[in-house]
Design a protein around this motif. Sequence first.
Motif, PDB file in Angstrom:
ATOM      1  N   MET A 252     -36.210  -2.470  49.660  1.00 26.35           N
ATOM      2  CA  MET A 252     -35.445  -2.429  50.914  1.00 26.35           C
ATOM      3  C   MET A 252     -34.590  -1.171  50.965  1.00 26.35           C
ATOM      4  SD  MET A 252     -34.264  -6.398  51.458  1.00 26.35           S
ATOM      5  CE  MET A 252     -33.727  -6.644  49.757  1.00 26.35           C
ATOM      6  N   GLN A 253     -34.437  -0.604  52.147  1.00 29.46           N
ATOM      7  CA  GLN A 253     -33.679   0.620  52.333  1.00 29.46           C
ATOM      8  C   GLN A 253     -32.180   0.342  52.381  1.00 29.46           C
ATOM      9  OE1 GLN A 253     -34.235   2.438  56.125  1.00 29.46           O
ATOM     10  NE2 GLN A 253     -33.078   4.277  55.619  1.00 29.46           N
ATOM     11  N   ILE A 254     -31.422   1.061  51.550  1.00 33.26           N
ATOM     12  CA  ILE A 254     -29.959   0.985  51.585  1.00 33.26           C
ATOM     13  C   ILE A 254     -29.462   1.973  52.629  1.00 33.26           C
ATOM     14  CG2 ILE A 254     -27.810   1.269  50.291  1.00 33.26           C
ATOM     15  CD1 ILE A 254     -29.373   0.606  47.745  1.00 33.26           C
ATOM     16  N   ILE A 255     -28.680   1.496  53.596  1.00 31.84           N
ATOM     17  CA  ILE A 255     -28.224   2.380  54.672  1.00 31.84           C
ATOM     18  C   ILE A 255     -26.724   2.654  54.634  1.00 31.84           C
ATOM     19  CG2 ILE A 255     -30.105   1.767  56.217  1.00 31.84           C
ATOM     20  CD1 ILE A 255     -28.178  -0.112  57.675  1.00 31.84           C
ATOM     21  N   ASP A 256     -25.955   1.843  53.898  1.00 32.57           N
ATOM     22  CA  ASP A 256     -24.507   2.046  53.849  1.00 32.57           C
ATOM     23  C   ASP A 256     -23.938   1.484  52.564  1.00 32.57           C
ATOM     24  OD1 ASP A 256     -23.532   3.437  56.139  1.00 32.57           O
ATOM     25  OD2 ASP A 256     -23.918   1.682  57.384  1.00 32.57           O
ATOM     26  N   ASN A 257     -22.774   2.003  52.201  1.00 32.95           N
ATOM     27  CA  ASN A 257     -21.944   1.424  51.152  1.00 32.95           C
ATOM     28  C   ASN A 257     -20.560   1.156  51.720  1.00 32.95           C
ATOM     29  OD1 ASN A 257     -23.794   3.459  49.164  1.00 32.95           O
ATOM     30  ND2 ASN A 257     -23.467   1.359  48.472  1.00 32.95           N
ATOM     31  N   VAL A 258     -19.956   0.073  51.262  1.00 39.56           N
ATOM     32  CA  VAL A 258     -18.640  -0.338  51.743  1.00 39.56           C
ATOM     33  C   VAL A 258     -17.753  -0.618  50.540  1.00 39.56           C
ATOM     34  CG1 VAL A 258     -17.359  -1.984  53.149  1.00 39.56           C
ATOM     35  CG2 VAL A 258     -19.710  -1.407  53.761  1.00 39.56           C
ATOM     36  N   GLN A 259     -16.547  -0.072  50.542  1.00 37.16           N
ATOM     37  CA  GLN A 259     -15.617  -0.302  49.451  1.00 37.16           C
ATOM     38  C   GLN A 259     -14.554  -1.301  49.865  1.00 37.16           C
ATOM     39  OE1 GLN A 259     -15.604   1.109  46.100  1.00 37.16           O
ATOM     40  NE2 GLN A 259     -14.310  -0.732  46.020  1.00 37.16           N
ATOM     41  N   LEU A 260     -14.516  -2.446  49.185  1.00 34.15           N
ATOM     42  CA  LEU A 260     -13.419  -3.392  49.338  1.00 34.15           C
ATOM     43  C   LEU A 260     -12.359  -3.046  48.305  1.00 34.15           C
ATOM     44  CD1 LEU A 260     -15.458  -6.710  49.806  1.00 34.15           C
ATOM     45  CD2 LEU A 260     -14.803  -4.991  51.504  1.00 34.15           C
ATOM     46  N   GLN A 261     -11.378  -3.886  48.137  1.00 41.73           N
ATOM     47  CA  GLN A 261     -10.303  -3.558  47.204  1.00 41.73           C
ATOM     48  C   GLN A 261     -10.838  -3.311  45.799  1.00 41.73           C
ATOM     49  OE1 GLN A 261      -7.148  -6.444  47.059  1.00 41.73           O
ATOM     50  NE2 GLN A 261      -5.959  -5.296  45.566  1.00 41.73           N
ATOM     51  N   ASN A 262     -11.718  -4.202  45.335  1.00 39.60           N
ATOM     52  CA  ASN A 262     -12.253  -4.046  43.984  1.00 39.60           C
ATOM     53  C   ASN A 262     -13.784  -4.065  43.932  1.00 39.60           C
ATOM     54  OD1 ASN A 262      -9.676  -4.078  42.543  1.00 39.60           O
ATOM     55  ND2 ASN A 262      -9.552  -6.226  43.187  1.00 39.60           N
ATOM     56  N   THR A 263     -14.427  -4.411  45.024  1.00 44.28           N
ATOM     57  CA  THR A 263     -15.875  -4.615  45.034  1.00 44.28           C
ATOM     58  C   THR A 263     -16.561  -3.581  45.917  1.00 44.28           C
ATOM     59  OG1 THR A 263     -15.477  -6.996  44.796  1.00 44.28           O
ATOM     60  CG2 THR A 263     -17.708  -6.310  45.418  1.00 44.28           C
ATOM     61  N   LEU A 264     -17.620  -2.970  45.390  1.00 45.43           N
ATOM     62  CA  LEU A 264     -18.445  -2.052  46.166  1.00 45.43           C
ATOM     63  C   LEU A 264     -19.634  -2.823  46.716  1.00 45.43           C
ATOM     64  CD1 LEU A 264     -19.025   0.939  46.993  1.00 45.43           C
ATOM     65  CD2 LEU A 264     -20.413   1.101  44.905  1.00 45.43           C
ATOM     66  N   LEU A 265     -19.905  -2.641  48.008  1.00 43.14           N
ATOM     67  CA  LEU A 265     -21.009  -3.332  48.659  1.00 43.14           C
ATOM     68  C   LEU A 265     -22.095  -2.352  49.071  1.00 43.14           C
ATOM     69  CD1 LEU A 265     -19.007  -5.668  51.088  1.00 43.14           C
ATOM     70  CD2 LEU A 265     -19.760  -6.167  48.745  1.00 43.14           C
TER      71      LEU A 265
END
Length: 471
Positions: A1-14
């Motif tokens: 599956m193609q990864i299109i974005d990354n999101v940074q929460l306080q401690n978790t990377l999505l």
Amino acid sequence: MQIIDNVQLQNTLLKVEVLASEMDVPWDLHYGEDNQLWVTEQGGTVWRIDVTTGERKQLLHINDVWRKRTAGLLGITLHPDFTTQPFVFVNYTLMRDSVIFSRLERYRFQNDTLVEPTTVLEIGGNTAHNGSRLTISPDKKIIWATGDAYTITNAQSDTCLNGKILRLNLDGTIPADNPNPKSYVWAKGFRNMQGLVYSDKGLLYTAEHGDAIEDEINHINKGANYGWPVIEGFHNLESEHVFAAKEHTVEPLYSWTPVVAPSGITFYVHTAIPEWKNSLLVGTLKTQSVRVLKLNDAGTAIVNEEVFFADRYGRIRDICAGKDGAVYISTSNRDWNPASGFPKQGDDRILKISATTKAIHPVLKGSSAGAVTKLNGEELYKQYCASCHKPDGTGVQGIFPALKGSAIVNGSSQELIDLLLKGRKGKDGSAMPAFSFLKDEEMRSLINYIRNSWGNKAASVNKEIIFQKRS
């Protein structure tokens, strides 16, 4: 599956991956006990998607689905004992002898196909405001969230099943412990719910579209009245207090003005994304975002709101969470009212959001929802009007009239002011809401923006004229 974005929460990377693309308005997502994603498309197709590979199988196409605006194939849920009783429940709109209905139907899952259709219940329908969602309660009852079918008197009527939360036995009969043992109604007083979910504590929540104001998140109680159409949002008007005292209505947990158009809702309980644990995740259509609503420990109050993906993927129709903690969202950019700039290549899509250890894209962040500041005419238009009449004033053909070059916009200011103050009901039951809640200065700014945009060159109005019209 193609990864299109990354999101940074306080401690978790999505990471955000494309699970499926080129879909026909994927309306409802249900994560099954089989660890597969069950999906309805508005046009009438049911899919089963492998959440690891994205492989999808068509299980059914319902030929008599009637599609217009937000009518079509909508909700889906599975029998609570699916392994031994492989039944699937769906809700869709149909037309028979020029009359629109909303049908709850049951199928048997057999050899990667849905067979043996059995009608469980039919109620009145319309081109929109059919509600859409189904779920199964902890005590194994079918819960069906219905809309008011564009007839506001339905929501308070005890003899009508529209504008209600309905509760049914799995065989379609009325449970003996319903508030009225002769009625499917579990709760009443709703306009148009498009989100429905139980928490791990067995609490039932809904997401509901308001009119021009007061989108709501509600905690549903047995036999309760939630006020529509007399009450919108919290009880803060004298007329609402009077009705509330008489009918013992329940206030929402949360309300948005300006509206965000909340759609699908899920409860997040997994530790895979700890920042979202014990939260309601809500997809929105108008603000094109995912809202993370943190609950208190008891689940009886929302204590914080955070916004993700605003205007990035377009309209979000549904959202659900898997057993491993991944979150799935579906876009709604090929529906009847796409946002400006959509649909884009690949729409409509189902996106998978999960934890990761490495970012391969510039990292996105969420934003806290703050108070609305004073808005000028253009900003008021964007908040209240642009989703229907479009940012360029061109409207939606046959549904929402264009304001660009409009006779009523460019004509007498008196008629336009009356329309904004009182609203208007269409012949098909649709309605333009009244904007009388706006202050005189806000109304003046909005009117003058409309009358002097997109080539319109009408005379400006002053707030004294608006004050006189109110009087």
